[in-house]
Scaffold this motif. Structure first.
Motif, PDB file in Angstrom:
ATOM      1  N   UNK A   8     -28.393  13.200  16.345  1.00  0.00           N
ATOM      2  CA  UNK A   8     -27.781  14.118  15.385  1.00  0.00           C
ATOM      3  C   UNK A   8     -28.759  15.235  15.025  1.00  0.00           C
ATOM      4  N   UNK A   9     -30.008  14.863  14.748  1.00  0.00           N
ATOM      5  CA  UNK A   9     -31.018  15.870  14.421  1.00  0.00           C
ATOM      6  C   UNK A   9     -31.199  16.826  15.592  1.00  0.00           C
ATOM      7  N   UNK A  10     -31.330  16.274  16.797  1.00  0.00           N
ATOM      8  CA  UNK A  10     -31.552  17.105  17.978  1.00  0.00           C
ATOM      9  C   UNK A  10     -30.364  18.019  18.242  1.00  0.00           C
ATOM     10  N   UNK A  11     -29.141  17.496  18.073  1.00  0.00           N
ATOM     11  CA  UNK A  11     -27.945  18.308  18.305  1.00  0.00           C
ATOM     12  C   UNK A  11     -27.886  19.490  17.355  1.00  0.00           C
ATOM     13  N   UNK A  12     -28.142  19.245  16.071  1.00  0.00           N
ATOM     14  CA  UNK A  12     -28.101  20.327  15.093  1.00  0.00           C
ATOM     15  C   UNK A  12     -29.225  21.332  15.347  1.00  0.00           C
ATOM     16  N   UNK A  13     -30.397  20.818  15.695  1.00  0.00           N
ATOM     17  CA  UNK A  13     -31.518  21.704  15.988  1.00  0.00           C
ATOM     18  C   UNK A  13     -31.176  22.613  17.164  1.00  0.00           C
ATOM     19  N   UNK A  14     -30.553  22.034  18.202  1.00  0.00           N
ATOM     20  CA  UNK A  14     -30.203  22.828  19.379  1.00  0.00           C
ATOM     21  C   UNK A  14     -29.105  23.837  19.069  1.00  0.00           C
ATOM     22  N   UNK A  15     -28.175  23.483  18.189  1.00  0.00           N
ATOM     23  CA  UNK A  15     -27.123  24.414  17.798  1.00  0.00           C
ATOM     24  C   UNK A  15     -27.708  25.623  17.077  1.00  0.00           C
ATOM     25  N   UNK A  16     -28.777  25.395  16.335  1.00  0.00           N
ATOM     26  CA  UNK A  16     -29.473  26.502  15.686  1.00  0.00           C
ATOM     27  C   UNK A  16     -30.216  27.330  16.723  1.00  0.00           C
ATOM     28  N   UNK A  17     -30.890  26.644  17.616  1.00  0.00           N
ATOM     29  CA  UNK A  17     -31.632  27.317  18.680  1.00  0.00           C
ATOM     30  C   UNK A  17     -30.726  28.199  19.521  1.00  0.00           C
ATOM     31  N   UNK A  18     -29.536  27.720  19.853  1.00  0.00           N
ATOM     32  CA  UNK A  18     -28.618  28.458  20.709  1.00  0.00           C
ATOM     33  C   UNK A  18     -27.826  29.523  19.967  1.00  0.00           C
ATOM     34  N   UNK A  19     -27.963  29.567  18.634  1.00  0.00           N
ATOM     35  CA  UNK A  19     -27.215  30.560  17.872  1.00  0.00           C
ATOM     36  C   UNK A  19     -25.811  30.137  17.537  1.00  0.00           C
ATOM     37  N   UNK A  20     -25.442  28.898  17.884  1.00  0.00           N
ATOM     38  CA  UNK A  20     -24.115  28.399  17.516  1.00  0.00           C
ATOM     39  C   UNK A  20     -24.008  28.283  15.997  1.00  0.00           C
ATOM     40  N   UNK A  21     -25.111  27.916  15.372  1.00  0.00           N
ATOM     41  CA  UNK A  21     -25.227  27.948  13.916  1.00  0.00           C
ATOM     42  C   UNK A  21     -26.157  29.103  13.574  1.00  0.00           C
ATOM     43  N   UNK A  22     -25.606  30.181  13.089  1.00  0.00           N
ATOM     44  CA  UNK A  22     -26.366  31.394  12.887  1.00  0.00           C
ATOM     45  C   UNK A  22     -27.041  31.425  11.516  1.00  0.00           C
ATOM     46  N   UNK A  23     -28.047  32.282  11.400  1.00  0.00           N
ATOM     47  CA  UNK A  23     -28.742  32.444  10.127  1.00  0.00           C
ATOM     48  C   UNK A  23     -27.739  32.795   9.037  1.00  0.00           C
ATOM     49  N   UNK A  24     -27.830  32.095   7.920  1.00  0.00           N
ATOM     50  CA  UNK A  24     -26.918  32.326   6.807  1.00  0.00           C
ATOM     51  C   UNK A  24     -25.696  31.425   6.810  1.00  0.00           C
ATOM     52  N   UNK A  25     -25.480  30.710   7.927  1.00  0.00           N
ATOM     53  CA  UNK A  25     -24.325  29.806   7.995  1.00  0.00           C
ATOM     54  C   UNK A  25     -24.505  28.658   7.013  1.00  0.00           C
ATOM     55  N   UNK A  26     -23.424  28.301   6.315  1.00  0.00           N
ATOM     56  CA  UNK A  26     -23.481  27.202   5.353  1.00  0.00           C
ATOM     57  C   UNK A  26     -22.983  25.926   6.012  1.00  0.00           C
ATOM     58  N   UNK A  27     -23.709  24.842   5.741  1.00  0.00           N
ATOM     59  CA  UNK A  27     -23.390  23.554   6.346  1.00  0.00           C
ATOM     60  C   UNK A  27     -23.081  22.535   5.258  1.00  0.00           C
ATOM     61  N   UNK A  28     -22.045  21.755   5.484  1.00  0.00           N
ATOM     62  CA  UNK A  28     -21.675  20.685   4.568  1.00  0.00           C
ATOM     63  C   UNK A  28     -21.517  19.401   5.362  1.00  0.00           C
TER      64      UNK A  28
END
Length: 238
Positions: A8-28
């Motif tokens: 889970x940690x690695x998946x979220x980290x990679x989503x940030x790395x790839x720009x799938x989760x962009x700066x400023x995106x809110x996560x719940x």
């Protein structure tokens, strides 16, 4: 396959790395757990871990926000880690590795060899590699017997991708990633050989390159447009 906490940690980290989760995106927790197909508990723990890594910011009320991370911030943190781990490797070599440290490092090298004895790594393989890699780095730091290095690294690890445990990988190109981690593990073998034989300068140089190789990954064309929100920990590869 059910995701582990590390997945889970690695998946979220990679989503940030790839720009799938962009700066400023809110996560719940709820939407993220549904997206990843896991319960809320591993997501909650992952959020806290990524906050510690400097990739997320906890919001005043609820949830988290993806931080905007500059290229300079990432590069600076990685360079500092390279200097500190290089110093640790040199001091460990000059002091002489204890039998216990030698045995522990040999076992980890053998474990890494087994993990990489495949044509193409799986996510599960990379999770095991991450655990082995972190322990290898921890022992090098421990073998230096220098509390100041440990303290400085602990502070530095709160910056994005400055920790040896901050693993990310490209699921779409696992064959290429396999080669990347094979190179990284070859560096593990070389730094071990240098430390065992008391080659302090060589051990320091290899360990610094081992960390700084990350910069090649960050500055590669694949990641050039993602640098407002990312980072990882190696390539040339580590």
């Amino acid at each position: 396959m059910q995701k582990t906490q590390s997945n889970v940690v690695t998946s979220l980290r990679q989503m940030i790395l790839d720009g799938e989760l962009k700066a400023g995106a809110r996560l719940a927790e709820i939407p993220t757990s549904e997206k990843l197909g896991v319960s809320r508990t591993p997501v909650r723990i992952a959020f806290r871990a990524l906050e510690q890594e400097g990739l997320l910011t906890k919001l005043p009320r609820r949830g988290y926000e993806v931080r905007s991370v500059s290229n300079e911030e990432i590069i600076g943190a990685i360079e500092v880690r390279g200097v500190l781990e290089g110093l640790a490797a040199r001091q460990a070599a000059e002091r002489g590795l204890s039998e216990n440290h030698q045995k522990a490092l040999r076992l980890l090298l053998e474990e890494g060899d087994r993990i990489l004895a495949v044509d193409k790594l799986t996510e599960s393989d990379l999770e095991h590699y991450q655990q082995m890699n972190k322990r290898f780095h921890d022992i090098v730091i421990e073998a230096a017997h220098n509390p100041a290095i440990h303290a400085a690294l602990s502070r530095n690890e709160h910056l994005p991708f400055a920790s040896a445990s901050a693993l990310a990988f490209d699921k779409a190109h696992m064959l290429r990633e396999t080669k990347r981690f094979e190179f990284a593990h070859m560096q593990h073998h070389h730094v071990y050989h240098a430390m065992v034989n008391g080659l302090g300068s060589r051990a320091e140089g290899i360990m610094r390159e081992h960390a700084n190789a990350t910069l090649g990954y960050i500055n590669s064309p694949r990641n050039a447009d993602q640098l407002t929100v990312i980072s990882e920990r190696d390539t040339k590869n580590t």
